[in-house]
Design a protein around this motif. Structure first.
Motif, PDB file in Angstrom:
ATOM      1  N   MET A  71       0.792  -1.224   0.000  1.00 19.17           N
ATOM      2  CA  MET A  71       0.000   0.000   0.000  1.00 19.17           C
ATOM      3  C   MET A  71       0.831   1.284   0.000  1.00 19.17           C
ATOM      4  N   PRO A  72       1.996   1.362   0.632  1.00 15.63           N
ATOM      5  CA  PRO A  72       2.762   2.621   0.535  1.00 15.63           C
ATOM      6  C   PRO A  72       3.023   3.039  -0.912  1.00 15.63           C
ATOM      7  N   ARG A  73       3.453   2.087  -1.736  1.00 11.76           N
ATOM      8  CA  ARG A  73       3.696   2.420  -3.140  1.00 11.76           C
ATOM      9  C   ARG A  73       2.397   2.767  -3.844  1.00 11.76           C
ATOM     10  N   ARG A  74       1.334   2.024  -3.558  1.00  5.11           N
ATOM     11  CA  ARG A  74       0.054   2.281  -4.212  1.00  5.11           C
ATOM     12  C   ARG A  74      -0.510   3.645  -3.822  1.00  5.11           C
ATOM     13  N   LEU A  75      -0.298   4.048  -2.582  1.00  6.78           N
ATOM     14  CA  LEU A  75      -0.779   5.367  -2.159  1.00  6.78           C
ATOM     15  C   LEU A  75      -0.028   6.478  -2.893  1.00  6.78           C
ATOM     16  N   TRP A  76       1.277   6.316  -3.062  1.00  7.69           N
ATOM     17  CA  TRP A  76       2.034   7.325  -3.804  1.00  7.69           C
ATOM     18  C   TRP A  76       1.661   7.318  -5.288  1.00  7.69           C
ATOM     19  N   GLU A  77       1.408   6.140  -5.837  1.00 11.34           N
ATOM     20  CA  GLU A  77       0.969   6.083  -7.229  1.00 11.34           C
ATOM     21  C   GLU A  77      -0.381   6.767  -7.391  1.00 11.34           C
ATOM     22  N   LYS A  78      -1.282   6.537  -6.426  1.00 12.36           N
ATOM     23  CA  LYS A  78      -2.570   7.225  -6.461  1.00 12.36           C
ATOM     24  C   LYS A  78      -2.369   8.736  -6.356  1.00 12.36           C
ATOM     25  N   LEU A  79      -1.436   9.154  -5.509  1.00  9.75           N
ATOM     26  CA  LEU A  79      -1.168  10.589  -5.386  1.00  9.75           C
ATOM     27  C   LEU A  79      -0.664  11.149  -6.710  1.00  9.75           C
ATOM     28  N   ALA A  80       0.188  10.390  -7.414  1.00  4.97           N
ATOM     29  CA  ALA A  80       0.674  10.833  -8.723  1.00  4.97           C
ATOM     30  C   ALA A  80      -0.475  10.996  -9.705  1.00  4.97           C
ATOM     31  N   VAL A  81      -1.419  10.042  -9.684  1.00  5.37           N
ATOM     32  CA  VAL A  81      -2.590  10.126 -10.568  1.00  5.37           C
ATOM     33  C   VAL A  81      -3.421  11.352 -10.225  1.00  5.37           C
ATOM     34  N   ASN A  82      -3.679  11.547  -8.941  1.00  4.71           N
ATOM     35  CA  ASN A  82      -4.483  12.703  -8.531  1.00  4.71           C
ATOM     36  C   ASN A  82      -3.775  14.018  -8.814  1.00  4.71           C
ATOM     37  N   ALA A  83      -2.471  14.056  -8.571  1.00  7.36           N
ATOM     38  CA  ALA A  83      -1.721  15.282  -8.837  1.00  7.36           C
ATOM     39  C   ALA A  83      -1.756  15.630 -10.317  1.00  7.36           C
ATOM     40  N   GLY A  84      -1.674  14.599 -11.156  1.00  2.00           N
ATOM     41  CA  GLY A  84      -1.677  14.858 -12.590  1.00  2.00           C
ATOM     42  C   GLY A  84      -3.044  15.179 -13.147  1.00  2.00           C
ATOM     43  N   ILE A  85      -4.074  14.473 -12.684  1.00  2.00           N
ATOM     44  CA  ILE A  85      -5.399  14.596 -13.293  1.00  2.00           C
ATOM     45  C   ILE A  85      -6.264  15.667 -12.642  1.00  2.00           C
ATOM     46  N   ALA A 118      -0.043  17.033 -16.965  1.00  2.00           N
ATOM     47  CA  ALA A 118      -0.342  15.940 -16.046  1.00  2.00           C
ATOM     48  C   ALA A 118       0.867  15.024 -15.857  1.00  2.00           C
ATOM     49  N   SER A 119       1.587  14.758 -16.928  1.00  2.00           N
ATOM     50  CA  SER A 119       2.759  13.891 -16.853  1.00  2.00           C
ATOM     51  C   SER A 119       3.861  14.525 -16.009  1.00  2.00           C
ATOM     52  N   ALA A 120       4.064  15.814 -16.184  1.00  2.13           N
ATOM     53  CA  ALA A 120       5.095  16.496 -15.404  1.00  2.13           C
ATOM     54  C   ALA A 120       4.761  16.471 -13.915  1.00  2.13           C
ATOM     55  N   ALA A 121       3.493  16.683 -13.582  1.00  2.00           N
ATOM     56  CA  ALA A 121       3.078  16.626 -12.179  1.00  2.00           C
ATOM     57  C   ALA A 121       3.292  15.235 -11.607  1.00  2.00           C
ATOM     58  N   ALA A 122       3.028  14.204 -12.410  1.00  2.00           N
ATOM     59  CA  ALA A 122       3.224  12.826 -11.953  1.00  2.00           C
ATOM     60  C   ALA A 122       4.703  12.514 -11.747  1.00  2.00           C
ATOM     61  N   ARG A 123       5.561  12.979 -12.650  1.00  2.00           N
ATOM     62  CA  ARG A 123       7.000  12.733 -12.488  1.00  2.00           C
ATOM     63  C   ARG A 123       7.528  13.395 -11.217  1.00  2.00           C
ATOM     64  N   GLU A 124       7.066  14.591 -10.929  1.00  2.00           N
ATOM     65  CA  GLU A 124       7.484  15.262  -9.692  1.00  2.00           C
ATOM     66  C   GLU A 124       7.022  14.472  -8.468  1.00  2.00           C
ATOM     67  N   THR A 125       5.829  13.893  -8.543  1.00  2.00           N
ATOM     68  CA  THR A 125       5.317  13.087  -7.434  1.00  2.00           C
ATOM     69  C   THR A 125       6.182  11.851  -7.221  1.00  2.00           C
ATOM     70  N   ASP A 156       6.627   4.912 -14.262  1.00  2.00           N
ATOM     71  CA  ASP A 156       5.457   4.219 -13.737  1.00  2.00           C
ATOM     72  C   ASP A 156       4.378   5.211 -13.318  1.00  2.00           C
ATOM     73  N   ALA A 157       4.793   6.344 -12.769  1.00  2.00           N
ATOM     74  CA  ALA A 157       3.815   7.359 -12.348  1.00  2.00           C
ATOM     75  C   ALA A 157       3.068   7.917 -13.553  1.00  2.00           C
ATOM     76  N   VAL A 158       3.787   8.212 -14.626  1.00  2.01           N
ATOM     77  CA  VAL A 158       3.148   8.733 -15.836  1.00  2.01           C
ATOM     78  C   VAL A 158       2.240   7.666 -16.455  1.00  2.01           C
ATOM     79  N   ALA A 159       2.701   6.419 -16.477  1.00  2.00           N
ATOM     80  CA  ALA A 159       1.881   5.338 -17.030  1.00  2.00           C
ATOM     81  C   ALA A 159       0.574   5.196 -16.254  1.00  2.00           C
ATOM     82  N   ALA A 160       0.620   5.390 -14.938  1.00  2.00           N
ATOM     83  CA  ALA A 160      -0.597   5.304 -14.126  1.00  2.00           C
ATOM     84  C   ALA A 160      -1.563   6.427 -14.482  1.00  2.00           C
ATOM     85  N   VAL A 161      -1.050   7.635 -14.681  1.00  2.00           N
ATOM     86  CA  VAL A 161      -1.908   8.755 -15.095  1.00  2.00           C
ATOM     87  C   VAL A 161      -2.555   8.453 -16.435  1.00  2.00           C
ATOM     88  N   GLU A 162      -1.775   7.978 -17.381  1.00  5.27           N
ATOM     89  CA  GLU A 162      -2.306   7.670 -18.713  1.00  5.27           C
ATOM     90  C   GLU A 162      -3.363   6.576 -18.646  1.00  5.27           C
TER      91      GLU A 162
END
Length: 296
Positions: free
Chosen positions: A172-186, A209-216, A231-237
């Motif tokens: 879940m720690p990784r999944r929470l950060w991935e979710k944050l990347a999605v939310n930050a981007g979208i 959106a991709s740039a925000a995800a990479r920063e996350t 991986d963060a950008v792929a999750a946003v896409e």
């Protein structure tokens, strides 16, 4: 299972409505929505077509009991939710919220195990008593520190029994950060541009959106979590494509002229990454909009 859904807006009502097909559910939210649900039941349409009759109230009695409390309030309201649930007899609690740190806030007040969760179901509160599912997704849940637990397995089984696509995850720690990347981007990008999620699949919005995800992802790595920028950008896409017709939660807030969760999403990233100009800009623009409407 006896379930309390604390924060019965769009997502809380959708998850609560689906759970109510097989479990005893109490929705805690605001009038006129919960008043309508208490009187006439809850309709779920869009990807579903069902009507259920959960209990509904604006406030829980202090001696309320439940096997599970699902918290779906906005991040800024987590402390108030924890205070309201603190005297209840709960078997466990599950955060299905945006932003980071909600589980710690709940755990500080609640005398029960607190689980972390993510949810990619799309929901829109169409009118009092009716919630529309704009896209079927998945609920992922598990201990916020990672690993496995019997409580997470029990909650996952209860969700699955209600027909909710559910994964019990040990990471879940990784999944929470991935979710944050999605939310930050979208979220912030669609809110500022006033577009549906699908507008970020390509074009200029995709770049933002991709740039925000990479920063996350860089902020996640600084926190010791293995999330690569790719991986963060792929999750946003992936999420933008799967929820192309959805209006993001932050976009819904802007349309309704409500305060957003930008502090717990883009602001959180900007405060933790060494260099996050895109998230900082997105956060500052939304804060400017909120201040102009006296929402801060």
């Amino acid at each position: 299972m006896d379930v309390i859904v604390f924060g019965a807006g769009s997502l809380g009502s959708l998850i609560g409505g689906l759970l109510a097909r097989v479990h005893d559910v109490t929705l805690v939210g605001r009038d006129p929505h919960v008043e309508t649900v208490a009187a006439d039941g809850l309709s779920v349409d869009g990807e579903f077509d069902l009507r259920v009759a959960p209990d509904a109230t604006t406030a829980l009695p202090g001696d309320a009991t439940a096997d599970l409390a699902i918290v779906t309030v906005k991040a800024a309201d987590t402390d108030a939710a924890a205070a309201a649930l603190a005297d209840c007899d709960l078997g466990s609690a599950l955060s299905l919220q945006n932003g980071m740190g909600n589980e710690r806030t709940l755990a500080a007040r609640l005398d029960c195990p607190v689980l972390a969760g993510t949810c990619t179901y799309g929901a829109l509160l169409a009118e009092p008593g009716r919630v529309t599912c704009t896209g079927v997704g998945e609920v992922t849940l598990g201990p916020p520190e990672g690993g496995e637990s019997d409580r997470a397995d029990d909650v996952g089984a209860a969700f699955s029994a209600a027909g909710i696509e559910t994964t019990v995850a040990p990471d879940m720690p990784r999944r929470l950060w991935e979710k944050l990347a999605v939310n930050a981007g979208i979220n912030a990008t669609t809110a500022l541009a006033r577009v549906e999620n699908g507008a970020l699949v390509d074009g200029p919005g995709h770049g933002v959106a991709s740039a925000a995800a990479r920063e996350t992802a860089r902020a996640a790595q600084a926190a010791g979590v293995d999330l690569s920028p790719g991986d963060a950008v792929a999750a946003v896409e992936r999420v933008a494509d799967a929820t192309a017709a959805n209006t993001s939660s932050m976009h819904q807030d802007v349309l309704a002229e409500r305060a957003t969760e930008v502090d717990a999403i883009n602001g959180y990233v900007a405060d933790r990454a060494d260099n996050a100009p895109v998230n900082r800009t997105l956060a500052d623009l939304l804060r400017t909009w909120e201040r102009a409407r006296e929402l801060r």
